[in-house]
Design an enzyme around this catalytic site. Structure first.
Site, PDB file in Angstrom:
ATOM      1  N   HIS A   1       0.840  -1.196   0.000  1.00  0.00           N
ATOM      2  CA  HIS A   1       0.000   0.000   0.000  1.00  0.00           C
ATOM      3  C   HIS A   1       0.871   1.241   0.000  1.00  0.00           C
ATOM      4  O   HIS A   1       1.851   1.321   0.719  1.00  0.00           O
ATOM      5  CB  HIS A   1      -0.906   0.022   1.237  1.00  0.00           C
ATOM      6  CG  HIS A   1      -1.793   1.228   1.276  1.00  0.00           C
ATOM      7  ND1 HIS A   1      -3.005   1.261   0.624  1.00  0.00           N
ATOM      8  CD2 HIS A   1      -1.630   2.439   1.832  1.00  0.00           C
ATOM      9  CE1 HIS A   1      -3.556   2.457   0.797  1.00  0.00           C
ATOM     10  NE2 HIS A   1      -2.733   3.199   1.530  1.00  0.00           N
TER      11      HIS A   1
ATOM     12  N   ASP B   1     -14.887   3.050   8.205  1.00  0.00           N
ATOM     13  CA  ASP B   1     -13.789   3.920   7.755  1.00  0.00           C
ATOM     14  C   ASP B   1     -14.285   4.883   6.684  1.00  0.00           C
ATOM     15  O   ASP B   1     -13.930   6.057   6.685  1.00  0.00           O
ATOM     16  CB  ASP B   1     -12.617   3.099   7.214  1.00  0.00           C
ATOM     17  CG  ASP B   1     -11.607   4.005   6.510  1.00  0.00           C
ATOM     18  OD1 ASP B   1     -11.024   4.861   7.201  1.00  0.00           O
ATOM     19  OD2 ASP B   1     -11.451   3.901   5.290  1.00  0.00           O
TER      20      ASP B   1
ATOM     21  N   ARG C   1     -14.162  13.257   8.458  1.00  0.00           N
ATOM     22  CA  ARG C   1     -12.864  13.903   8.746  1.00  0.00           C
ATOM     23  C   ARG C   1     -12.521  14.922   7.671  1.00  0.00           C
ATOM     24  O   ARG C   1     -11.972  15.977   7.949  1.00  0.00           O
ATOM     25  CB  ARG C   1     -11.760  12.834   8.819  1.00  0.00           C
ATOM     26  CG  ARG C   1     -11.824  11.998  10.097  1.00  0.00           C
ATOM     27  CD  ARG C   1     -10.980  10.747   9.978  1.00  0.00           C
ATOM     28  NE  ARG C   1      -9.597  11.039   9.639  1.00  0.00           N
ATOM     29  CZ  ARG C   1      -8.795  10.223   8.946  1.00  0.00           C
ATOM     30  NH1 ARG C   1      -9.234   9.049   8.515  1.00  0.00           N
ATOM     31  NH2 ARG C   1      -7.568  10.576   8.688  1.00  0.00           N
TER      32      ARG C   1
ATOM     33  N   SER D   1      -7.158   4.108   9.610  1.00  0.00           N
ATOM     34  CA  SER D   1      -7.953   4.106   8.379  1.00  0.00           C
ATOM     35  C   SER D   1      -7.328   3.195   7.319  1.00  0.00           C
ATOM     36  O   SER D   1      -7.998   2.317   6.754  1.00  0.00           O
ATOM     37  CB  SER D   1      -8.046   5.549   7.866  1.00  0.00           C
ATOM     38  OG  SER D   1      -8.537   5.601   6.550  1.00  0.00           O
TER      39      SER D   1
ATOM     40  N   LYS E   1      -8.498  -1.143   6.181  1.00  0.00           N
ATOM     41  CA  LYS E   1      -8.815  -1.655   4.840  1.00  0.00           C
ATOM     42  C   LYS E   1      -7.888  -2.801   4.438  1.00  0.00           C
ATOM     43  O   LYS E   1      -8.310  -3.770   3.811  1.00  0.00           O
ATOM     44  CB  LYS E   1      -8.736  -0.511   3.817  1.00  0.00           C
ATOM     45  CG  LYS E   1      -9.948   0.426   3.944  1.00  0.00           C
ATOM     46  CD  LYS E   1      -9.809   1.690   3.125  1.00  0.00           C
ATOM     47  CE  LYS E   1      -8.901   2.679   3.809  1.00  0.00           C
ATOM     48  NZ  LYS E   1      -9.104   4.092   3.428  1.00  0.00           N
TER      49      LYS E   1
HETATM   50  N1  URA Z   1      -5.762   7.357   3.157  1.00  0.00           N
HETATM   51  C1  URA Z   1      -6.710   6.686   3.839  1.00  0.00           C
HETATM   52  O1  URA Z   1      -7.200   5.669   3.375  1.00  0.00           O
HETATM   53  N2  URA Z   1      -7.095   7.156   5.029  1.00  0.00           N
HETATM   54  C2  URA Z   1      -6.588   8.272   5.572  1.00  0.00           C
HETATM   55  O2  URA Z   1      -6.985   8.625   6.666  1.00  0.00           O
HETATM   56  C3  URA Z   1      -5.618   8.965   4.851  1.00  0.00           C
HETATM   57  C4  URA Z   1      -5.225   8.477   3.645  1.00  0.00           C
END
Ligand code: URA
Ligand code: CA
Length: 441
Positions: A82, A161, A168, A183, A187
């Site tokens: 990622h 999320d 946010r 966050s 995932k």
């Molecule tokens: N990418 C994400 O998936 N979440 C965040 O909070 C910031 C960047």
């Protein structure tokens, strides 16, 4: 339990218990806790922060807010990668095939992404016919047979999320390290990876402008992964200028093909070898990163990486002729060189400004509903440390509108800083974070 009490507790600088964190996430997902209370709690978290245990609890509460993908039918150690996001970052399209060619199963869930350019899925759609919607059965069959599949992220993965991130975004609470770490990791964990290699970007084109923050974000993500039994490594990398030369969807796919042929930009190739090496070690296909790097270099040299990309494109309905004949990619109506007004050495290229120039051309999404133009973008010819003569081409613009071409050309020119003295680019790889500690280069 009352949400009011949780807000006050955090506002006053106290720790939330595991039960309290579960209560808040499940209540918010079900709709029994309103946005305004969650907004207040997020702001309290922003100022008072969360400790390691709270951050891990929040991550797992978000994982458990929806479906998790069970990849146990896939043989071998599934290693995911990622990136925290940058400009012109094409690594997945290269790392995926080379790592798969080395025998590590790559079961990748990707997003479309809001940003300067599309996400991996958008880019892959440059191959005519390519589709990422498939059943989980086909996804697993593809990974078992060809070692690689790239699927679209389903809406049911970590829904909490998604809700929190949107909130946010409009309440100035995105840039808190615990919130970002939980966050991203929620995932990754929900999508079933056994091990995770994180590419944490720092510099003008990244979320984390400051290097120390990038190391701290990496440390928190590695802690979360380790706490829930996923081997996790963070690599801190430079995003002070765009990665490679191409910024734009089809243009980046072409750059990925060049890199798989061994003819790619040096920085992009280096990043792919570094991230890929860690994936091979975690996937137990190499004893150490040095051995892994040699394996990956051979895979590129022998054409096995490019062959793996062909197999991926075919398996997901795309036309593989594009891999061998790059003239098949759609070219926009305007292709125009940008000439330098100055002579000297490139000192800096504001990566975010180049990203915005590409976005302005239509390469990315301004809103979730925007439709991407896969053919447009910017190809740089000069990078930090290069010498430029007055009137020499520093970049090429690919556009479908004269007006956008003009505004983006100005943005690209403004993004370049050209000076008398030569400056060298910063090192691409700044450090590695593992459960055993931090190594800075
Ligand atoms: N990418 C994400 O998936 N979440 C965040 O909070 C910031 C960047
Ligand atoms: Ca690039």
């Amino acid at each position: 339990m009352r949400m009011y009490d949780l807000i006050m507790k955090k506002r006053n600088g106290n720790e939330l218990t595991t039960e309290e964190i579960n209560f808040f996430i499940s209540g918010y997902t079900k709709g029994s806790i309103p946005d305004y209370q969650v907004s207040a709690l997020l702001m309290a978290i922003y100022f008072q922060k969360m400790n390691e245990r709270e951050t891990t609890n929040l991550t797992m509460a978000m994982v458990n807010s929806g479906e998790t993908i069970n990849l146990s039918k896939i043989k071998g150690i599934k290693v995911d990668k990622h990136s925290t996001g940058g400009v012109g970052d094409t690594t997945t399209l290269i790392v995926g095939p080379i790592v798969a060619a080395a025998g590590v199963p790559v079961a990748k869930m990707s997003g479309r992404g809001l940003g300067h350019t599309g996400g991996t899925i958008d880019k892959l759609e440059s191959f005519e016919g390519f589709s990422t919607s498939m059943s989980i059965e086909k996804f697993m069959k593809d990974v078992n047979e060809t070692k690689i599949a790239i699927g679209g992220q389903t809406a049911d993965l970590a829904p909490a999320d998604k809700m929190l991130y949107s909130l946010r975004d409009v309440t100035a609470t995105v840039d808190n390290i615990s919130l970002i770490a939980s966050s991203i990791m929620s995932k990754k964990i929900a999508s079933g990876a056994d091990a995770i290699v994180l590419d944490i970007k720092t510099g003008s084109g990244a979320f984390m402008k400051n290097e120390d923050d990038a190391f701290e974000l990496a440390r928190e993500m590695v802690e979360i992964g380790t706490n829930v039994g996923r081997k996790t490594i963070g690599v801190i990398t430079d995003m002070d200028q765009p990665l490679g030369y191409a910024v734009g969807n089809s243009l980046e796919v072409e750059e990925a093909i060049d890199t798989l042929k061994g003819e790619g930009p040096k920085d992009l190739t280096e990043l792919c070898l570094t991230l890929g090496s860690h994936m091979l070690v975690l996937g137990e296909k190499a004893k150490n990163v040095d051995e892994a790097r040699e394996i990956l270099k051979d895979i590129i040299k022998s054409g096995k990486g490019l062959q793996k990309l062909r197999e991926l494109v075919v398996a997901q309905g795309g036309n593989p002729s594009f891999v061998d004949d790059q003239s098949m990619f759609k070219v926009p109506s305007i292709v125009e060189d940008i000439l330098s007004n100055y002579e000297g050495y490139v000192k800096a290229i504001k990566a975010d400004a180049i990203g915005i120039a590409a976005l302005n051309l239509g390469a990315g999404r301004e809103t979730k509903e925007s439709i991407i133009d896969l053919s447009v973008g910017v190809v740089l010819h000069k990078k930090i440390g290069d010498f430029v003569k007055k009137g020499e081409t520093i970049a090429t613009i690919y556009a479908n509108s004269e007006e956008k071409q003009k505004t983006s050309t100005k943005m690209v020119l403004d993004a370049y800083e050209i000076v008398k003295e030569k400056t060298n680019p910063k090192p691409l790889i700044k450090g590695i974070v593992t459960r055993d500690g931090i190594i800075k280069f």
